[in-house]
Motif scaffolding. Structure first.
Motif, PDB file in Angstrom:
ATOM      1  N   ALA A   1      -9.301 -39.572 -16.185  1.00 13.43           N
ATOM      2  CA  ALA A   1      -8.644 -40.589 -15.352  1.00 13.43           C
ATOM      3  C   ALA A   1      -9.038 -40.503 -13.883  1.00 13.43           C
ATOM      4  N   ALA A   2      -9.833 -39.483 -13.524  1.00 19.18           N
ATOM      5  CA  ALA A   2     -10.180 -39.301 -12.106  1.00 19.18           C
ATOM      6  C   ALA A   2     -11.342 -40.192 -11.692  1.00 19.18           C
ATOM      7  N   ASP A   3     -11.337 -40.618 -10.443  1.00 18.51           N
ATOM      8  CA  ASP A   3     -12.447 -41.388  -9.894  1.00 18.51           C
ATOM      9  C   ASP A   3     -13.672 -40.515  -9.656  1.00 18.51           C
ATOM     10  N   GLU A   4     -13.432 -39.244  -9.399  1.00 19.65           N
ATOM     11  CA  GLU A   4     -14.507 -38.331  -9.013  1.00 19.65           C
ATOM     12  C   GLU A   4     -15.308 -37.897 -10.245  1.00 19.65           C
ATOM     13  N   SER A   5     -16.569 -37.641 -10.033  1.00 17.18           N
ATOM     14  CA  SER A   5     -17.425 -37.163 -11.126  1.00 17.18           C
ATOM     15  C   SER A   5     -17.112 -35.689 -11.386  1.00 17.18           C
ATOM     16  N   PRO A   6     -17.536 -35.169 -12.554  1.00 17.38           N
ATOM     17  CA  PRO A   6     -17.353 -33.730 -12.792  1.00 17.38           C
ATOM     18  C   PRO A   6     -17.993 -32.886 -11.688  1.00 17.38           C
ATOM     19  N   GLU A   7     -19.151 -33.334 -11.169  1.00 13.91           N
ATOM     20  CA  GLU A   7     -19.807 -32.572 -10.105  1.00 13.91           C
ATOM     21  C   GLU A   7     -18.944 -32.533  -8.847  1.00 13.91           C
ATOM     22  N   GLU A   8     -18.298 -33.671  -8.549  1.00 13.48           N
ATOM     23  CA  GLU A   8     -17.451 -33.718  -7.347  1.00 13.48           C
ATOM     24  C   GLU A   8     -16.217 -32.824  -7.518  1.00 13.48           C
TER      25      GLU A   8
ATOM     26  N   ALA B   1     -17.306 -29.305  -7.046  1.00 11.83           N
ATOM     27  CA  ALA B   1     -17.515 -28.976  -5.632  1.00 11.83           C
ATOM     28  C   ALA B   1     -16.170 -28.800  -4.918  1.00 11.83           C
ATOM     29  N   LEU B   2     -15.225 -29.660  -5.267  1.00 12.36           N
ATOM     30  CA  LEU B   2     -13.896 -29.550  -4.635  1.00 12.36           C
ATOM     31  C   LEU B   2     -13.257 -28.199  -4.972  1.00 12.36           C
ATOM     32  N   CYS B   3     -13.325 -27.827  -6.255  1.00 11.28           N
ATOM     33  CA  CYS B   3     -12.741 -26.539  -6.666  1.00 11.28           C
ATOM     34  C   CYS B   3     -13.410 -25.394  -5.908  1.00 11.28           C
TER      35      CYS B   3
ATOM     36  N   ALA C   1     -21.301 -31.149 -22.618  1.00  8.71           N
ATOM     37  CA  ALA C   1     -22.154 -31.651 -21.528  1.00  8.71           C
ATOM     38  C   ALA C   1     -21.305 -31.878 -20.274  1.00  8.71           C
ATOM     39  N   THR C   2     -20.096 -32.425 -20.457  1.00  4.89           N
ATOM     40  CA  THR C   2     -19.191 -32.618 -19.313  1.00  4.89           C
ATOM     41  C   THR C   2     -18.837 -31.272 -18.684  1.00  4.89           C
ATOM     42  N   MET C   3     -18.580 -30.275 -19.555  1.00  8.46           N
ATOM     43  CA  MET C   3     -18.219 -28.956 -19.043  1.00  8.46           C
ATOM     44  C   MET C   3     -19.346 -28.342 -18.224  1.00  8.46           C
ATOM     45  N   ALA C   4     -20.576 -28.584 -18.674  1.00  9.14           N
ATOM     46  CA  ALA C   4     -21.720 -28.041 -17.922  1.00  9.14           C
ATOM     47  C   ALA C   4     -21.753 -28.649 -16.525  1.00  9.14           C
ATOM     48  N   ARG C   5     -21.455 -29.961 -16.431  1.00  9.76           N
ATOM     49  CA  ARG C   5     -21.449 -30.618 -15.119  1.00  9.76           C
ATOM     50  C   ARG C   5     -20.295 -30.088 -14.259  1.00  9.76           C
ATOM     51  N   LEU C   6     -19.190 -29.758 -14.935  1.00 12.12           N
ATOM     52  CA  LEU C   6     -18.002 -29.270 -14.244  1.00 12.12           C
ATOM     53  C   LEU C   6     -18.143 -27.794 -13.844  1.00 12.12           C
ATOM     54  N   GLY C   7     -19.031 -27.109 -14.545  1.00 11.54           N
ATOM     55  CA  GLY C   7     -19.169 -25.677 -14.287  1.00 11.54           C
ATOM     56  C   GLY C   7     -18.085 -24.875 -14.981  1.00 11.54           C
TER      57      GLY C   7
ATOM     58  N   LYS D   1     -24.905 -23.701 -25.013  1.00  9.42           N
ATOM     59  CA  LYS D   1     -24.616 -24.163 -23.640  1.00  9.42           C
ATOM     60  C   LYS D   1     -23.952 -23.058 -22.814  1.00  9.42           C
ATOM     61  N   GLY D   2     -23.889 -21.866 -23.390  1.00 10.80           N
ATOM     62  CA  GLY D   2     -23.238 -20.762 -22.656  1.00 10.80           C
ATOM     63  C   GLY D   2     -21.737 -20.918 -22.575  1.00 10.80           C
ATOM     64  N   ILE D   3     -21.165 -21.626 -23.551  1.00 13.43           N
ATOM     65  CA  ILE D   3     -19.719 -21.897 -23.531  1.00 13.43           C
ATOM     66  C   ILE D   3     -19.000 -21.016 -24.543  1.00 13.43           C
ATOM     67  N   ARG D   4     -17.804 -20.549 -24.163  1.00 12.70           N
ATOM     68  CA  ARG D   4     -16.960 -19.775 -25.070  1.00 12.70           C
ATOM     69  C   ARG D   4     -15.784 -20.634 -25.526  1.00 12.70           C
TER      70      ARG D   4
END
Ligand SMILES: O=C(O)c1ccc(O)c(O)c1
Ligand SMILES: [Mg+2]
Length: 601
Positions: free
Chosen positions: A38-45, A48-50, A86-92, A127-130
């Motif tokens: 629901a957020a306007d911001e991209s996963p990358e944004e 970065a905010l976090c 893929a979203t998680m990778a963008r989110l870190g 993807k290096g995800i647990r």
């Protein structure tokens, strides 16, 4: 201890939530998928905010409906998962929560569940995800943490572990001691929530009524001790789905949430003998030292206290403040307030170590109050409760020199009075926070709660007290549309009839109790005529249970505060709950008579 909170706990948009978590001082967050969508911001944004806020993304959650499905359904599950990874990778984010299947499961087979979770884990590993697998209390086939652990063991993947959630375990009454049998390194995540003890379906209970640790009926310190004994070293993360916290100011709720984690960590460390002295678990207060009423003009309060038999103990030598006492019950009238409407604005407690109590409350996020004191005056350590009420500590009776700062009072002392309880009322948005403050900063214990029907709606009353009953603070939740309820101070005495008689003779009007009430008393208790007449003539209320009797009366309300006098006979421990609706109705009738009632709702 790393602290974390799920974004689902707070109101607002995702970026507001993140700012609130950071401002409160959390180390990390669980990001709810729906909040990101629901957020306007991209996963990358968001990532970065976090990073800018210093918040770790501890987990991304939830991913649903994985195990126990047909091959065809599972093929689609893997497709869904690829997209979310893929979203998680963008989110870190590198840890994802998988809830046990509550919806699409059709096959009750642990081998199949382990194969499917294993296949999901293998996809995640690329993807290096647990993956942290969580048994939902209402899972179709997997709803017990021991079951989720068996499946995880069977799947045997390095990047597949379990997530423990106190709600799912304690709501079902499952024994948490088995957690100690789990390999601590395989507990990938820990979610903490308290809840009121309710008899309702698990899903509704979980989605609407979870509370922060210390506010409900679960033994969270005991639960956490088992998880730590298993060797868990990850974050303590709050996951509280609650209708109120979804509406309150996220900054304030996040502060409140962090306070609950600090309380929990203290309690758990204390249970292990690791308390760090002054900042560790506070000892419960030994008594109420005084209650403060503030207002611009308190002459009416002076008159009422005199009519009730309080002794005037004098004026403060440097401030427009007066002290009255009834035995050991002290009321301070403070005319420094600009607000015309008198209100109960502070409570003093007697503790073993006043400075330690204040330091500890400050560490729990309470603001220190600094007051101007002159040479020779006692500087009571104090904080402001989240609602602004002043909380003062002293180590009386050895250290009650503040009383001597009042001059010109009358001598002599009635000996039978003590503050029995102080009743505080709150609106929905502040109620849980007040309960947590009483549990954490005041070290009071939660007693079972009661519901009282009043003319403006249902009032929930949660008593916070010391185990010995010397300090009792009923915290009332007002109906949502009612004005903030008045607070009251209850004085316990040996002979409430004598107090009532004297006060009436001195001209005090009591709250008017309807005649119907006495007819009902006669029906309920079969009191003899003389006893009933005395109650009726003096306007007293009465209750009785298996262990004793309770006789009490209420004064009229001055601004936002009134007094109650109570007499406890035998082992009666309650507060006259059956009389509370009579009191609420009588107070409203009085407001109607005075033309200040407003509408009933
Ligand atoms: O109610 C739920 O859907 C839900 C989702 C994720 C959780 O971790 C949880 O405990 C409950
Ligand atoms: Mg959970």
């Amino acid at each position: 201890m790393r602290t974390s909170i799920a974004t689902v706990c707070l109101s607002g948009g995702l970026t507001e939530k993140l700012h609130a978590c950071a401002a409160a001082g959390f180390d990390g967050v669980e990001i709810m998928d729906a909040d990101l969508v629901a957020a306007d911001e991209s996963p990358e944004e968001i990532r970065a905010l976090c990073a800018r806020l210093g918040l770790g993304i501890e987990m991304f959650q939830p991913f649903r409906d994985v195990e126990g499905v047909t091959d065809e359904v599972f093929a689609d599950t893997l497709r869904r998962a690829s997209a979310k990874f893929a979203t998680m990778a963008r989110l870190g984010a590198d840890l994802v929560l998988v809830c046990s299947n509550v919806a699409t499961a059709t096959i009750d087979d642990d081998e199949l569940a382990a194969r499917q979770l294993g296949a999901l884990a293998d996809l995640a590993a690329e993807k290096g995800i647990r993956i942290a697998y969580e048994a939902m209390a209402w899972g179709t086939y997997v709803n017990d943490y021991r079951h989720s652990w068996r499946i995880v063991e069977k799947a045997d993947r390095p990047n597949l572990g379990i997530c423990l959630d106190s709600f799912h375990i304690l709501s079902r009454g499952d024994d948490p001691t088995g957690i100690e049998q789990i390999d601590g390194d395989k507990i990938f995540f820990l979610q903490l929530a308290d809840a009121p003890v309710l008899d309702m379906d698990l899903l509704s209970w979980s989605r609407h009524h979870r509370l922060f640790p210390g506010e409900g009926g679960f033994d969270l310190p005991g639960f956490l001790a088992h998880v730590l004994a298993a060797g868990y070293g990850g974050p303590l993360s709050l996951e509280v789905f609650n209708d109120t916290f979804r509406q309150t100011d996220p900054v304030r709720t996040a502060e409140h949430a962090l306070r609950s984690l600090l309380w929990l960590a203290d309690r758990t460390a204390h249970a292990h003998g690791e308390g760090d002295g002054d900042a560790g678990v506070a000892r419960p207060p030994r008594a109420v030292d005084f209650v403060e009423i503030a207002g611009a003009d308190l002459a009416v309060a002076d008159e009422m206290l005199a009519q009730l038999g309080f002794r005037f103990r004098g004026r403060h030598r440097s401030k427009p403040v007066r002290l009255w006492s009834y035995g050991d019950a002290r009321i301070v009238l403070d005319e420094q307030a600009r607000d015309e409407r008198p209100a109960l604005t502070g409570i003093g407690f007697v503790v073993d170590d006043a400075d330690a109590a204040a330091t500890r409350a400050a560490r729990l996020g309470a603001r220190r109050i600094f007051r101007r004191t002159y040479a020779g005056e006692q500087d009571l350590p104090a904080v402001s409760a989240p609602d602004g009420t002043g909380v003062y500590w002293s180590a009386a009776p050895e250290d009650r020199s503040w009383v001597a700062e009042f001059e010109g009072g009358v001598g002599g002392e009635s000996t039978d009075g003590v503050i029995d309880h102080v009743n505080l009322g709150y609106h929905w948005s502040e109620f849980d926070e007040a309960v947590l403050f009483a549990a954490s900063a005041l070290a009071l214990t939660t007693e079972s709660s009661a519901e009282v029907p009043g003319p403006r709606g249902l009032v929930r009353s949660q008593v916070m007290r010391t185990r010995d009953g010397v300090v009792r603070i009923p915290i009332n939740l007002a109906p949502p549309t009612a004005p903030l309820p008045s607070r009251h101070i209850a004085i316990r005495c040996d002979d409430v009839s004598a107090v009532a008689r004297r006060a009436r003779a001195a001209g005090l009007e009591f709250l008017r109790i309807p005649a119907n009430y006495y007819d009902d008393l006669a029906a309920r208790f079969g009191l003899d005529d003389a006893a009933l007449d005395e109650l009726r003539n003096l306007g007293l209320l009465y209750d009785r249970d298996g262990s004793g009797e309770f006789v009490h009366f209420y004064t009229p309300t001055i601004g936002g505060v009134f007094l109650e006098f109570v007499e406890r006979r035998g082992g009666y421990e309650g507060y006259g709950a059956l009389n509370a609706p009579i009191r609420l109705a009588a107070q409203r009738n009085e407001e109607v008579r005075r033309g200040v009632a407003g509408s009933p709702a």
